[in-house]
Design an enzyme around this catalytic site. Sequence first.
Site, PDB file in Angstrom:
ATOM      1  N   SER A   1      -5.407   7.565   8.807  1.00 25.74           N
ATOM      2  CA  SER A   1      -5.692   6.882   7.539  1.00 25.74           C
ATOM      3  C   SER A   1      -6.121   7.891   6.468  1.00 25.74           C
ATOM      4  O   SER A   1      -5.363   8.820   6.173  1.00 25.74           O
ATOM      5  CB  SER A   1      -6.746   5.803   7.805  1.00 25.74           C
TER       6      SER A   1
ATOM      7  N   ASP B   1       0.990  -2.904   7.876  1.00 23.86           N
ATOM      8  CA  ASP B   1       0.018  -1.994   7.267  1.00 23.86           C
ATOM      9  C   ASP B   1       0.451  -1.713   5.828  1.00 23.86           C
ATOM     10  O   ASP B   1       1.611  -1.353   5.598  1.00 23.86           O
ATOM     11  CB  ASP B   1      -0.002  -0.699   8.104  1.00 23.86           C
TER      12      ASP B   1
ATOM     13  N   HIS C   1      -2.988  -1.703  10.763  1.00 19.50           N
ATOM     14  CA  HIS C   1      -3.692  -0.499  10.325  1.00 19.50           C
ATOM     15  C   HIS C   1      -4.983  -0.327  11.129  1.00 19.50           C
ATOM     16  O   HIS C   1      -5.641  -1.301  11.461  1.00 19.50           O
ATOM     17  CB  HIS C   1      -4.026  -0.591   8.833  1.00 19.50           C
TER      18      HIS C   1
END
Length: 403
Positions: free
Chosen positions: A189, A343, A373
């Site tokens: 991320s 995501d 995600h």
Amino acid sequence: MGTKSLCLLLASVLVAYYVYIPVPETIEERWKLMLIDAGFRSVAHVAEFAEWLGLVHYMEVLMMITSIEYIAPISDENVTVTDTKFNNVPVRLYVPRKQSSGLKRAVIYIHGGGWCVGSSAMEPYDLLSRWTANELNAVVISVEYRLAPMHHFPVQFEDVYAVVKFFLQTSVLARYGVDPDRVCVSGDSAGGNLAAAVAQQLLDDPEVKAKLKIQALLYPALQTLDLDLPSYKENENKPILPKSLMVRFWSEYFTTDVSLKEAMASNRHVPAESSHLFRFVNWSNLLPEKFKKDHVYASPIYGSSKLGKKYPGFLDPRAAPLLADDTKLFGLPVTYVLTCQHDVLRDDGIMYVSRLRKVGIEVIHDHIEDAIHGALMFITSPTDLALGHRVANKYIEWLNMNL
Ligand SMILES: *[C@@H]1O[C@H](CO)[C@@H](O)[C@H](O)[C@H]1NC(C)=O
Ligand SMILES: *[C@@H]1O[C@H](CO)[C@@H](O)[C@H](O)[C@H]1NC(C)=O
């Protein structure tokens, strides 16, 4: 029916209404995921309310999730774990105990959390680093960079860069018995964002002699320009990372001034002077047909030039690695990109795959159809999911084979 049972029924309906969000049928353990997501949403609602009352900053409340999961550096029979500093930046260091004849491999890991929350000491990150150290018999350095809103871009980037640069020195690699040809930078991320940015910037640094062998980008955030990509549209309200939170994370990376957040939320934040950058994130060229579906590409709508002048960070490739010119991509290491179907950041990762392949970089792309995600965060009880374990194993196995 008595008043009590009526109240109970009503309460159950309200709770079910709150917990229920449309999770795609293909995702396993749907109800457990919904419950976990409801937990996250509750914290977000408390954060909104507390901020609205003027009590605290939104991110300070979100940071509670990080604090709850904090664990001390505890060595086990396989790995010695210590908190230390590299170049004045705190890191959590994992050194395998197993004696090996040759040099070891090393992974520099950068945790996620939207540049605002998260920590190398959170239980899931600690566990992931242990697994990596143990499985690969590698030295793992997990970076504890400073966070927003206390610190804005480029502090996060510079902290991580300082650690990587320190570690890649010949004398430091030798001290830890690490093979200079087998070092990887990796992150999920916002950590994937920082990993990609660091890998790019190292190419232009004459002081760094050792080269990264691999960069591993796990559902990374890579661009600030278009926050209306097909993946943002399709996954606006999917679990864990709704679009509104991603917009908040992006804007908070640069400033607490809400005008940037508001402009980003309506995708009108890029000044016309920067129009040339849009070709680097043009999904109509960079996404395979499968992901374009029936989305229609619309030309960008420009925002005021004031925002770009006040917060130039959001147009900087150190914050948005997809904005780097092709000439800056040559020489990047072998790249592993993991993307999740459900995501908002999916298309960031896929567009980087396309751009890197176009300039001849070797890319391994793992696209997980039934993933959300943040999957790697769900590997510890009681919030563990089979998906989290599957994604972690896939990534570590690949790293073990290729680093
Ligand atoms: C240590 O490594 C062995 C072999 O990989 C493994 O079975 C064991 O669970 C590890 N111990 C810990 C505490 O992780
Ligand atoms: C994006 O690509 C399409 C064609 O694939 C093109 O028509 C459009 O002008 C491009 N937009 C930008 C801003 O580069």
